[in-house]
Design a protein around this motif. Structure first.
Motif, PDB file in Angstrom:
ATOM      1  N   SER A 353       1.100  -1.240  -0.018  1.00 28.37           N
ATOM      2  CA  SER A 353      -0.124  -0.073   0.059  1.00 28.37           C
ATOM      3  C   SER A 353       0.958   1.319  -0.017  1.00 28.37           C
ATOM      4  O   SER A 353       2.151   1.240   0.388  1.00 28.37           O
ATOM      5  CB  SER A 353      -1.214  -0.013   1.269  1.00 28.37           C
ATOM      6  N   ALA A 354       0.316   2.339  -0.357  1.00 28.48           N
ATOM      7  CA  ALA A 354       1.125   3.554  -0.574  1.00 28.48           C
ATOM      8  C   ALA A 354       1.812   4.027   0.824  1.00 28.48           C
ATOM      9  O   ALA A 354       2.608   4.433   0.901  1.00 28.48           O
ATOM     10  CB  ALA A 354       0.117   4.717  -0.934  1.00 28.48           C
ATOM     11  N   LYS A 355       0.799   3.749   2.090  1.00 28.13           N
ATOM     12  CA  LYS A 355       1.326   4.048   3.410  1.00 28.13           C
ATOM     13  C   LYS A 355       2.592   3.270   3.713  1.00 28.13           C
ATOM     14  O   LYS A 355       3.308   3.821   4.228  1.00 28.13           O
ATOM     15  CB  LYS A 355       0.146   3.802   4.104  1.00 28.13           C
ATOM     16  N   VAL A 356       2.400   1.910   3.341  1.00 26.64           N
ATOM     17  CA  VAL A 356       3.547   1.114   3.608  1.00 26.64           C
ATOM     18  C   VAL A 356       4.889   1.518   2.786  1.00 26.64           C
ATOM     19  O   VAL A 356       5.659   1.726   3.451  1.00 26.64           O
ATOM     20  CB  VAL A 356       3.325  -0.463   3.230  1.00 26.64           C
ATOM     21  N   VAL A 357       4.772   1.764   1.648  1.00 28.67           N
ATOM     22  CA  VAL A 357       5.874   2.438   1.115  1.00 28.67           C
ATOM     23  C   VAL A 357       6.399   3.388   1.678  1.00 28.67           C
ATOM     24  O   VAL A 357       7.725   3.666   1.654  1.00 28.67           O
ATOM     25  CB  VAL A 357       5.405   2.795  -0.322  1.00 28.67           C
ATOM     26  N   GLU A 358       5.363   4.386   2.043  1.00 29.74           N
ATOM     27  CA  GLU A 358       5.980   5.582   2.848  1.00 29.74           C
ATOM     28  C   GLU A 358       6.690   5.147   4.087  1.00 29.74           C
ATOM     29  O   GLU A 358       7.744   5.662   4.487  1.00 29.74           O
ATOM     30  CB  GLU A 358       4.847   6.496   3.054  1.00 29.74           C
ATOM     31  N   ARG A 359       6.061   4.302   4.688  1.00 26.54           N
ATOM     32  CA  ARG A 359       6.660   3.867   6.134  1.00 26.54           C
ATOM     33  C   ARG A 359       8.157   3.202   5.651  1.00 26.54           C
ATOM     34  O   ARG A 359       9.028   3.497   6.352  1.00 26.54           O
ATOM     35  CB  ARG A 359       5.933   2.763   6.803  1.00 26.54           C
ATOM     36  N   LEU A 360       8.103   2.473   4.651  1.00 18.52           N
ATOM     37  CA  LEU A 360       9.497   1.774   4.180  1.00 18.52           C
ATOM     38  C   LEU A 360      10.612   2.553   3.896  1.00 18.52           C
ATOM     39  O   LEU A 360      11.861   2.502   4.407  1.00 18.52           O
ATOM     40  CB  LEU A 360       9.596   0.564   3.308  1.00 18.52           C
ATOM     41  N   ASN A 361      10.105   3.836   3.292  1.00 14.52           N
ATOM     42  CA  ASN A 361      11.186   4.728   3.003  1.00 14.52           C
ATOM     43  C   ASN A 361      11.626   5.649   4.083  1.00 14.52           C
ATOM     44  O   ASN A 361      12.660   5.983   4.057  1.00 14.52           O
ATOM     45  CB  ASN A 361      10.169   5.763   1.981  1.00 14.52           C
ATOM     46  N   GLN A 362      10.507   5.664   4.990  1.00 12.14           N
ATOM     47  CA  GLN A 362      11.052   6.515   6.289  1.00 12.14           C
ATOM     48  C   GLN A 362      11.944   5.698   7.191  1.00 12.14           C
ATOM     49  O   GLN A 362      12.842   6.353   8.080  1.00 12.14           O
ATOM     50  CB  GLN A 362       9.643   6.697   7.163  1.00 12.14           C
ATOM     51  N   HIS A 363      12.018   4.487   7.151  1.00 12.39           N
ATOM     52  CA  HIS A 363      12.680   3.754   7.999  1.00 12.39           C
ATOM     53  C   HIS A 363      14.187   3.717   7.846  1.00 12.39           C
ATOM     54  O   HIS A 363      14.826   4.045   6.509  1.00 12.39           O
ATOM     55  CB  HIS A 363      12.216   1.919   8.090  1.00 12.39           C
ATOM     56  N   LYS A 364      15.125   3.435   8.813  1.00 16.70           N
ATOM     57  CA  LYS A 364      16.440   3.316   8.816  1.00 16.70           C
ATOM     58  C   LYS A 364      17.312   2.286   8.373  1.00 16.70           C
ATOM     59  O   LYS A 364      18.351   2.586   8.142  1.00 16.70           O
ATOM     60  CB  LYS A 364      17.260   4.171   9.965  1.00 16.70           C
TER      61      LYS A 364
END
Ligand SMILES: Nc1ncnc2c1ncn2[C@@H]1O[C@H](COP(=O)(O)OP(=O)(O)OP(=O)(O)O)[C@@H](O)[C@H]1O
Length: 472
Positions: A353-364
């Motif tokens: 989902s778009a939200k998951v992509v966003e979360r994955l991009n935020q993670h270090k």
């Protein structure tokens, strides 16, 4: 004798008998995964009764059941291995579609009665073990078969490194790969080898940290007949000899003990090895690619890594960027990994989902691509549709969402919060503990002692927790 007219259907009460005769264990669930039908043979194997099982969620009755998932996704799963009662069973799960509508799922597991199973166990189990052995070996071999096209990523930082590695692969010089754990150092080493003149000869990857110190010398250089008690008759070839004319990949070189460093230096200078207990040196033609996540320059200054060896290995230095510095690559790599995982889980068309992509991009991503792989595998395990949503992510990746709930609540928001599924504190803590262990293992490359050290807990406690959470 009862005669059935040809036009008449099979009597209803025959069906169960027929199912039992063909040796199937069958279960039928509705869309919610509740058992509508289960035959006696299956119940016998599960140690329950038909009366007890019917009406219950399949997961409560059958270990590791995925019937509720198939009943939702409508995707069949064939020949899946399902551990039940400590034995590996072969399960087939089919969506049940009546009049064009998905109404539930039908599942079967192989082996009719405990006697058949015991027979299978005796005859086939050792074959399964053998297959597993060769599978691991084949996986290891195919691991050496990476090419630059397998190195996924378009970010400028990664593309530059990939281009450099491609350019230097034809050289004969030593390569030093630097990068955090899980960034793909071994993949790079393999791609360099396969793109070089040595590609037709062996690529031998060695993890210097995983070989016990007292075995390192004989593993690398081999030993001669009677070199020590317990030595194999006729001696044994070491990895350097096996890699002759090819490439040896010395992973975790920073963990090599000082005494071994001197011996390795000698090999690099003389281009020959001396087997343990041997009198005569043997010439070897091996290209060395070394890798580490440690800071070798700092180690040289501290006196824990030989400066002369560092210079010898550091002829071509390639620094692989960590995932968090590879802009735009996370989604690309995630979809590439999903393709591999789909094959493993007999699934198709899994999306993020778009939200998951966003979360994955935020993670270090401290564990880099290996950590991403673990996160996706875990998400697929709990996924019952096609799209991985934030709720399917491990808790530590979901946390940000909780953090992003606006402080000033209005009515609509409080309804949303109330709707969220709240788990008990005990369950939440247990999940967090399990996830922390998995993260530490991911970062330590599966090394339990290292993981225990990272978590600052004792070895015994760590092993105890692994047992509780069924972490292998
Ligand atoms: N660019 C990439 N594209 C796709 N998958 C990748 C890429 N880089 C690494 N991987 C995957 O990530 C995992 C870790 O890679 P690898 O073992 O090469 O890392 P490493 O840096 O050698 O780790 P360690 O230092 O812990 O040994 C592997 O499963 C590999 O297939």
């Amino acid at each position: 004798m009862i005669m059935i007219p040809r036009t008449e259907k099979i009597p209803h009460h025959w069906i169960e008998e027929i199912i039992n005769l063909v040796g199937e264990r069958i279960v039928v669930v509705d869309r919610e995964g509740i058992i509508l039908y289960i035959n006696g043979a299956y119940c016998e194997f599960l140690g329950t009764t038909v009366e007890e099982a019917i009406g219950k969620p399949a997961q409560d009755v059958i270990e590791n059941s995925r019937m509720h998932i198939v009943a939702k996704t409508g995707q069949k799963e064939l020949a899946a291995v399902q551990p039940i009662n400590g034995s590996e069973m072969i399960a087939n799960r089919y969506p049940l579609i009546i009049d064009g509508e998905l109404v539930g799922a039908v599942g079967t597991v192989m082996f009719r009665n405990p006697e058949d199973w015991l027979l299978y166990k005796d005859k086939i189990q050792h074959l399964v073990e053998e297959v597993n052995y060769y599978k691991t070996k084949a996986e290891k071999n195919s691991k050496s078969k990476y090419y630059f096209s397998n190195l996924i990523g378009n970010s400028p930082s990664f593309s530059a490194v990939k281009k450099l590695a491609e350019r230097v692969s034809s050289s004969q010089s030593a390569v030093l790969l630097l990068g955090e754990s899980g960034t793909g150092k071994e993949l790079f080493a393999s791609a360099i080898h396969n793109n070089s003149m040595r590609a037709d000869y062996p690529f031998v990857p060695i993890n210097c940290a995983s070989i016990p110190e007292h075995l390192l010398e004989s593993e690398l250089f081999g030993y001669d007949d009677g070199a020590f008690t317990g030595a194999k008759k006729g001696g044994k070839k070491g990895h350097f000899q096996r890699a002759n004319r090819g490439t040896i990949f010395l992973d975790e070189i920073g963990d090599m003990p000082l005494a071994m460093q001197s011996k390795l230096l000698r090999v690099l200078q003389e281009r020959e090895i001396l087997p343990v207990g041997g009198q005569k040196s043997i010439a070897v033609d091996v290209r060395i690619i070394a890798a580490t996540h440690r800071n070798l320059e700092e180690m040289v200054e501290e006196g824990t890594f030989r400066q002369d060896l560092y210079y010898r290995l550091n002829v071509i230095k390639i620094e692989i960027p960590p995932l968090r510095e590879r802009n735009g690559d996370v989604e690309l790599i995630a979809y590439n990994l999903l393709e591999k995982l789909e094959r493993k889980f007999f699934r198709k068309g899994i999306k993020l989902s778009a939200k998951v992509v966003e979360r994955l991009n935020q993670h270090k991503w401290p564990g880099n691509i290996r950590e991403l792989e673990n996160v996706l595998e875990r998400s697929i395990n709990v996924l019952d549709g096609d799209t991985i949503e934030v709720v399917h992510l491990p808790l530590y990746l979901r946390d940000d969402e909780t953090g992003s709930i606006p402080k000033k609540s209005n009515e609509k928001e409080s309804v949303n919060v109330a709707e969220r599924h709240i788990e008990s504190l005990k369950e939440t803590l247990a999940q967090a503990e399990k996830q922390a262990i998995l993260n530490a293992l991911s970062i330590s490359n599966g090394n339990k002692l290292e993981a225990a050290r990272l978590l600052e807990v004792g070895k015994t406690k760590f092993y105890e927790k692994c047992k509780i959470y069924a972490i292998q």
